[in-house]
Write a protein that holds these residues in place. Structure first.
Motif, PDB file in Angstrom:
ATOM      1  N   HIS A 177       0.827  -1.221   0.000  1.00 32.39           N
ATOM      2  CA  HIS A 177       0.000   0.000   0.000  1.00 32.39           C
ATOM      3  C   HIS A 177       0.855   1.263   0.000  1.00 32.39           C
ATOM      4  CE1 HIS A 177      -3.079  -2.908   0.878  1.00 32.39           C
ATOM      5  NE2 HIS A 177      -2.528  -3.196   2.033  1.00 32.39           N
ATOM      6  N   ARG A 178       2.033   1.148  -0.592  1.00 30.01           N
ATOM      7  CA  ARG A 178       2.931   2.298  -0.702  1.00 30.01           C
ATOM      8  C   ARG A 178       3.344   2.462  -2.161  1.00 30.01           C
ATOM      9  NH1 ARG A 178       3.887  -0.173   4.146  1.00 30.01           N
ATOM     10  NH2 ARG A 178       4.210   1.172   5.972  1.00 30.01           N
ATOM     11  N   PRO A 179       2.444   2.939  -3.012  1.00 31.25           N
ATOM     12  CA  PRO A 179       2.760   3.031  -4.441  1.00 31.25           C
ATOM     13  C   PRO A 179       3.931   3.967  -4.692  1.00 31.25           C
ATOM     14  CG  PRO A 179       0.771   4.276  -3.928  1.00 31.25           C
ATOM     15  CD  PRO A 179       1.109   3.488  -2.703  1.00 31.25           C
ATOM     16  N   GLY A 180       4.756   3.582  -5.623  1.00 36.19           N
ATOM     17  CA  GLY A 180       5.901   4.417  -5.952  1.00 36.19           C
ATOM     18  C   GLY A 180       6.857   3.698  -6.875  1.00 36.19           C
ATOM     19  N   ASP A 181       7.826   4.447  -7.391  1.00 37.83           N
ATOM     20  CA  ASP A 181       8.840   3.916  -8.297  1.00 37.83           C
ATOM     21  C   ASP A 181      10.207   4.163  -7.676  1.00 37.83           C
ATOM     22  OD1 ASP A 181       6.940   3.350 -10.564  1.00 37.83           O
ATOM     23  OD2 ASP A 181       6.666   5.525 -10.393  1.00 37.83           O
ATOM     24  N   HIS A 182      11.003   3.114  -7.596  1.00 38.20           N
ATOM     25  CA  HIS A 182      12.280   3.183  -6.896  1.00 38.20           C
ATOM     26  C   HIS A 182      13.403   2.692  -7.807  1.00 38.20           C
ATOM     27  CE1 HIS A 182       9.896   3.607  -3.152  1.00 38.20           C
ATOM     28  NE2 HIS A 182       9.124   2.700  -3.711  1.00 38.20           N
ATOM     29  N   ASN A 183      14.491   3.427  -7.818  1.00 40.70           N
ATOM     30  CA  ASN A 183      15.688   3.024  -8.548  1.00 40.70           C
ATOM     31  C   ASN A 183      16.748   2.564  -7.552  1.00 40.70           C
ATOM     32  OD1 ASN A 183      14.622   3.814 -11.081  1.00 40.70           O
ATOM     33  ND2 ASN A 183      15.229   5.940 -10.690  1.00 40.70           N
ATOM     34  N   LEU A 184      17.435   1.501  -7.882  1.00 33.28           N
ATOM     35  CA  LEU A 184      18.543   1.038  -7.051  1.00 33.28           C
ATOM     36  C   LEU A 184      19.580   0.375  -7.931  1.00 33.28           C
ATOM     37  CD1 LEU A 184      17.513  -2.287  -5.321  1.00 33.28           C
ATOM     38  CD2 LEU A 184      15.836  -0.959  -6.568  1.00 33.28           C
ATOM     39  N   ARG A 185      20.774   0.248  -7.394  1.00 35.34           N
ATOM     40  CA  ARG A 185      21.856  -0.374  -8.142  1.00 35.34           C
ATOM     41  C   ARG A 185      22.269  -1.674  -7.458  1.00 35.34           C
ATOM     42  NH1 ARG A 185      24.026   2.005 -12.358  1.00 35.34           N
ATOM     43  NH2 ARG A 185      23.478   4.196 -12.777  1.00 35.34           N
ATOM     44  N   ASP A 198      -3.447   0.912  -4.204  1.00 36.31           N
ATOM     45  CA  ASP A 198      -4.781   0.370  -3.970  1.00 36.31           C
ATOM     46  C   ASP A 198      -5.770   0.927  -4.991  1.00 36.31           C
ATOM     47  OD1 ASP A 198      -3.981  -1.062  -1.778  1.00 36.31           O
ATOM     48  OD2 ASP A 198      -4.498   0.502  -0.346  1.00 36.31           O
ATOM     49  N   TRP A 199      -6.836   0.180  -5.194  1.00 34.18           N
ATOM     50  CA  TRP A 199      -7.967   0.705  -5.962  1.00 34.18           C
ATOM     51  C   TRP A 199      -8.949   1.328  -4.993  1.00 34.18           C
ATOM     52  CZ3 TRP A 199     -10.028  -1.132 -11.138  1.00 34.18           C
ATOM     53  CH2 TRP A 199      -8.956  -1.386 -12.019  1.00 34.18           C
ATOM     54  N   ARG A 200      -9.280   2.589  -5.234  1.00 34.78           N
ATOM     55  CA  ARG A 200     -10.191   3.321  -4.356  1.00 34.78           C
ATOM     56  C   ARG A 200     -11.349   3.893  -5.182  1.00 34.78           C
ATOM     57  NH1 ARG A 200      -7.732   3.913   0.478  1.00 34.78           N
ATOM     58  NH2 ARG A 200      -5.461   3.614   0.552  1.00 34.78           N
ATOM     59  N   PRO A 201     -12.479   4.203  -4.543  1.00 32.78           N
ATOM     60  CA  PRO A 201     -13.639   4.702  -5.291  1.00 32.78           C
ATOM     61  C   PRO A 201     -13.342   5.946  -6.123  1.00 32.78           C
ATOM     62  CG  PRO A 201     -14.289   4.081  -3.072  1.00 32.78           C
ATOM     63  CD  PRO A 201     -12.792   3.993  -3.114  1.00 32.78           C
ATOM     64  N   GLU A 202     -12.440   6.786  -5.627  1.00 36.59           N
ATOM     65  CA  GLU A 202     -12.163   8.023  -6.353  1.00 36.59           C
ATOM     66  C   GLU A 202     -11.231   7.818  -7.549  1.00 36.59           C
ATOM     67  OE1 GLU A 202      -9.414   7.832  -2.689  1.00 36.59           O
ATOM     68  OE2 GLU A 202     -11.509   7.393  -3.218  1.00 36.59           O
ATOM     69  N   GLY A 203     -10.624   6.654  -7.656  1.00 35.18           N
ATOM     70  CA  GLY A 203      -9.738   6.398  -8.780  1.00 35.18           C
ATOM     71  C   GLY A 203      -8.873   5.181  -8.543  1.00 35.18           C
ATOM     72  N   ALA A 204      -8.531   4.485  -9.615  1.00 30.75           N
ATOM     73  CA  ALA A 204      -7.724   3.276  -9.528  1.00 30.75           C
ATOM     74  C   ALA A 204      -6.468   3.454 -10.360  1.00 30.75           C
ATOM     75  CB  ALA A 204      -8.529   2.076 -10.019  1.00 30.75           C
ATOM     76  N   GLU A 205      -5.348   3.145  -9.756  1.00 33.69           N
ATOM     77  CA  GLU A 205      -4.081   3.280 -10.465  1.00 33.69           C
ATOM     78  C   GLU A 205      -3.694   1.958 -11.109  1.00 33.69           C
ATOM     79  OE1 GLU A 205      -0.183   5.640  -9.312  1.00 33.69           O
ATOM     80  OE2 GLU A 205      -0.157   3.649  -8.419  1.00 33.69           O
ATOM     81  N   ILE A 206      -3.282   2.039 -12.369  1.00 35.76           N
ATOM     82  CA  ILE A 206      -2.792   0.869 -13.071  1.00 35.76           C
ATOM     83  C   ILE A 206      -1.407   1.195 -13.633  1.00 35.76           C
ATOM     84  CG2 ILE A 206      -5.107   0.081 -13.699  1.00 35.76           C
ATOM     85  CD1 ILE A 206      -4.582   1.176 -16.517  1.00 35.76           C
ATOM     86  N   LEU A 207      -0.632   0.153 -13.899  1.00 35.22           N
ATOM     87  CA  LEU A 207       0.635   0.316 -14.594  1.00 35.22           C
ATOM     88  C   LEU A 207       0.437  -0.158 -16.024  1.00 35.22           C
ATOM     89  CD1 LEU A 207       3.363  -0.927 -12.071  1.00 35.22           C
ATOM     90  CD2 LEU A 207       2.549   1.389 -12.475  1.00 35.22           C
ATOM     91  N   ARG A 208       0.746   0.706 -16.961  1.00 36.01           N
ATOM     92  CA  ARG A 208       0.661   0.344 -18.377  1.00 36.01           C
ATOM     93  C   ARG A 208       2.088   0.182 -18.895  1.00 36.01           C
ATOM     94  NH1 ARG A 208      -2.920   1.026 -22.802  1.00 36.01           N
ATOM     95  NH2 ARG A 208      -4.433   2.095 -21.473  1.00 36.01           N
ATOM     96  N   LEU A 209       2.331  -0.920 -19.555  1.00 39.00           N
ATOM     97  CA  LEU A 209       3.659  -1.202 -20.082  1.00 39.00           C
ATOM     98  C   LEU A 209       3.552  -1.511 -21.567  1.00 39.00           C
ATOM     99  CD1 LEU A 209       6.654  -1.669 -19.404  1.00 39.00           C
ATOM    100  CD2 LEU A 209       6.094  -4.061 -18.948  1.00 39.00           C
ATOM    101  N   ASP A 210       4.329  -0.791 -22.364  1.00 36.82           N
ATOM    102  CA  ASP A 210       4.361  -1.035 -23.799  1.00 36.82           C
ATOM    103  C   ASP A 210       5.760  -0.740 -24.314  1.00 36.82           C
ATOM    104  OD1 ASP A 210       4.491   1.760 -23.910  1.00 36.82           O
ATOM    105  OD2 ASP A 210       2.340   1.967 -24.296  1.00 36.82           O
ATOM    106  N   GLU A 211       5.903  -0.669 -25.637  1.00 36.16           N
ATOM    107  CA  GLU A 211       7.234  -0.456 -26.212  1.00 36.16           C
ATOM    108  C   GLU A 211       7.806   0.908 -25.848  1.00 36.16           C
ATOM    109  OE1 GLU A 211       3.975   0.707 -28.943  1.00 36.16           O
ATOM    110  OE2 GLU A 211       4.529  -1.168 -27.945  1.00 36.16           O
ATOM    111  N   VAL A 212       6.958   1.842 -25.434  1.00 30.97           N
ATOM    112  CA  VAL A 212       7.436   3.168 -25.020  1.00 30.97           C
ATOM    113  C   VAL A 212       8.055   3.114 -23.633  1.00 30.97           C
ATOM    114  CG1 VAL A 212       6.742   5.540 -24.550  1.00 30.97           C
ATOM    115  CG2 VAL A 212       5.726   4.306 -26.465  1.00 30.97           C
ATOM    116  N   GLY A 213       7.541   2.265 -22.768  1.00 30.48           N
ATOM    117  CA  GLY A 213       8.026   2.151 -21.399  1.00 30.48           C
ATOM    118  C   GLY A 213       6.902   1.882 -20.432  1.00 30.48           C
ATOM    119  N   LEU A 214       7.174   2.125 -19.158  1.00 26.09           N
ATOM    120  CA  LEU A 214       6.204   1.875 -18.090  1.00 26.09           C
ATOM    121  C   LEU A 214       5.724   3.209 -17.542  1.00 26.09           C
ATOM    122  CD1 LEU A 214       6.425  -0.769 -15.287  1.00 26.09           C
ATOM    123  CD2 LEU A 214       5.969   1.605 -14.703  1.00 26.09           C
TER     124      LEU A 214
END
Length: 221
Positions: A177-185, A198-214
């Motif tokens: 429940h801690r959405p975010g993007d992290h870089n590490l080496r 999380d998916w919430r009534p006010e909006g749901a976050e999805i990750l879309r991945l294609d040839e352009v990126g994420l």
């Protein structure tokens, strides 16, 4: 909202990955309490349209089984699952296995994933299973209220060890429940970790991945 998503945006995809906790609780494939039939029908329509569907067990719906997969056309994914997504070796996980500081939860997880435990639970009448599910959720909520926030997050070394073990350049997971993007080496190599929200009534976050990126997108019905 989820049903609208399956009928609209999901139809534009070639593949849809659901990384656990699709349901708040899953007490067996024989449960037909609403909205389960509606969700199953919508997933079947999606797969019948040609979209490949992969579903992973979460900590709330780890009893999803063969009957569910047959009804929906989904493929049950192991946790973790390594796959090549647009040329990048990617590790998909629910995420709870990365929370190694939460020893009490991991002990409970091992218990409920035992085949003997599951067989005994599934042998109970539906009404009894619903009651036990409510009791487990209540106990989990009480226990989490007493834990430090850091304990319920991923362990950084476990993340590194897991990515190294599976030779992955990218990790996608939920659970914390801690959405975010992290870089590490890792050994001088840049790797990324993407945490689903999380998916919430006010909006749901999805990750879309294609040839352009994420990228992250907010879906609103």
């Amino acid at each position: 909202m989820f049903l609208d998503f399956l009928q609209q945006q999901a139809t534009e995809a070639t593949h849809l990955y659901i990384l656990g906790d699709l349901f708040d609780a899953w007490i067996g494939d024989d449960d037909e309490q609403p909205p389960i039939p509606q969700v199953i029908d919508a997933l079947r329509r999606l797969t019948d349209s040609g979209v490949w569907l992969g579903v992973m067990h979460g900590n709330r719906d780890f009893l999803l089984g063969e009957r569910f997969c047959h009804a929906t056309g989904a493929e049950l994914l192991s946790d973790p699952t390594r796959c090549m997504l647009f040329g990048i070796p990617t590790l998909l996980m629910h995420g709870d296995l990365l929370c190694t500081d939460d020893s009490d939860y991991l002990a409970f997880r091992r218990q409920v994933r035992e085949p003997a435990f599951q067989q005994q639970f599934l042998s109970l009448p539906l009404s009894a299973r619903r009651q036990k599910a409510r009791e487990y959720r209540a106990m989990s909520g009480e226990a989490n209220a007493l834990k430090a926030e850091a304990i319920m997050d991923v362990n950084s070394q476990t993340v590194i060890d897991t990515l190294t073990q599976h030779d992955a350049q990218r990790l996608i997971h939920g659970h914390t429940h801690r959405p975010g993007d992290h870089n590490l080496r890792i050994d001088g190599r840049l790797v990324t970790r993407h945490v689903l929200g999380d998916w919430r009534p006010e909006g749901a976050e999805i990750l879309r991945l294609d040839e352009v990126g994420l990228r992250r997108e907010i879906y609103t019905a």
